[in-house]
Enzyme design. Structure first.
Site, PDB file in Angstrom:
ATOM      1  N   ARG A 104       8.015 -44.973 -20.286  1.00  0.00           N
ATOM      2  CA  ARG A 104       8.971 -44.722 -21.370  1.00  0.00           C
ATOM      3  C   ARG A 104      10.185 -44.025 -20.764  1.00  0.00           C
ATOM      4  NH1 ARG A 104      10.110 -40.623 -25.231  1.00  0.00           N
ATOM      5  NH2 ARG A 104      10.474 -41.408 -27.356  1.00  0.00           N
ATOM      6  N   LYS A 137      11.986 -35.282 -18.710  1.00  0.00           N
ATOM      7  CA  LYS A 137      11.159 -34.206 -19.241  1.00  0.00           C
ATOM      8  C   LYS A 137      11.469 -32.884 -18.525  1.00  0.00           C
ATOM      9  CE  LYS A 137       8.668 -36.281 -22.436  1.00  0.00           C
ATOM     10  NZ  LYS A 137       7.236 -36.564 -22.342  1.00  0.00           N
TER      11      LYS A 137
END
Length: 303
Positions: free
Chosen positions: A268, A234
């Site tokens: 994830r 991210k």
């Protein structure tokens, strides 16, 4: 003075049957692999857009130890909407191919009720909605099946920008949002044993927000539902480390481990092999998992 025991989340229903697999989230953490069948996904930039490459990536993830494969056909990021029919064409054949060859948990990353309906019919066992039930028909579709629902915090309309998000207390506001959406899901007929929550790292949040959510993730886990941490590669990791997307593995693993220590029970991740090793090691440190073997300093002669 001895330190306190490690944090373990107060799960309302720790044992979950998801498809053909059973998870005891009081004692294990699931690794969710990511396979995006999109030409413009933020990380792989279309590497698994072709059908054969997407299917191969799914089976490779299973071979590397993934407990779960998350298949997406439309990015969260702002952009032109992907028509429902096209999203169905992208994800449903991949779901069907993976289900034909594996009992792995299959989730579909979608916010459209019709995509969810067809994906479940093809063998998906989880619907991963990054929009917090923006489509009012999605929860009833899941309720009418045996699938699990992931409820994620985000603020924007699907595929729409949300500039400069502001929070007085990001964790408190995310928690309140998730509890509200859980209540909506329950009212639609989804039992609590088929609900998972995700605070939505980076989704309508800046880097400081995502760092704070990671640091205080136990407050999300305290809600009592298994918490999913989608931290891999991210932007909050890239901005923290000044790292391009291709160089965020170490930061992703650190964020995943911190999340697990703070109560996450699904992570994830893009790099399955490294993530499985990191998660299994963290489980052992937490006392949830025994070592694979014991030899070092266990006998009369040192090895």
């Amino acid at each position: 003075m001895p330190r306190s025991e490690p944090y373990l989340p107060p799960l309302r229903v720790p044992v979950r049957r998801i498809g053909a697999r059973t998870f005891d989230f009081s004692r294990q953490v699931a690794v969710m692999a990511v396979v995006n069948r999109t030409p413009d996904s933020f990380f792989d930039q279309g590497r698994t857009y072709a059908f054969d490459r997407a299917v191969d990536a799914c089976f490779e993830a299973v071979a590397l130890g993934a407990d779960w494969v998350d298949i997406g056909g439309a990015p969260f990021a702002p952009g032109e909407p992907v028509p429902v029919e096209e999203e169905v064409e992208r994800v449903v054949p991949v779901v069907a191919a993976l289900r034909a060859g594996s009992d792995v948990v299959i989730s579909v990353d979608t916010f459209h009720a019709e995509v969810a309906r067809q994906a479940i019919a093809a063998g998906a066992t989880v619907i991963n909605d990054t929009t917090g039930l923006r489509d009012p028909q999605l929860a009833p579709v899941v309720a009418d099946s045996e699938a699990t629902l992931v409820i994620t915090h985000s603020l924007a309309e699907p595929r729409r920008p949300f500039p400069r998000p502001q929070y007085d207390d990001v964790v408190a506001e995310v928690s309140a949002f998730l509890l509200d959406r859980v209540q909506r899901a329950r009212e639609a007929g989804i039992p609590e044993e088929r609900i998972i929550v995700d605070p939505g790292h980076d989704l309508n949040k800046n880097t400081l927000h995502s760092l704070e959510i990671t640091r205080r993730l136990s407050e999300i886990a305290d809600l009592g539902y298994p918490t999913l941490a989608a931290v891999s590669n991210k932007d909050f990791i890239g901005e923290t480390l000044d790292a391009p997307r291709s160089e965020r593995l170490e930061g992703s693993l650190a964020a995943a481990v911190i999340s697990v220590m703070n109560g996450a029970r699904i992570v994830r991740m893009h790099d399955v092999r490294a993530s499985v090793a990191a998660v299994r090691m963290t489980e052992a440190v937490l006392g949830l998992r025994a070592p694979a073997y014991l030899r070092h300093n266990m006998g009369d002669v040192n090895d």
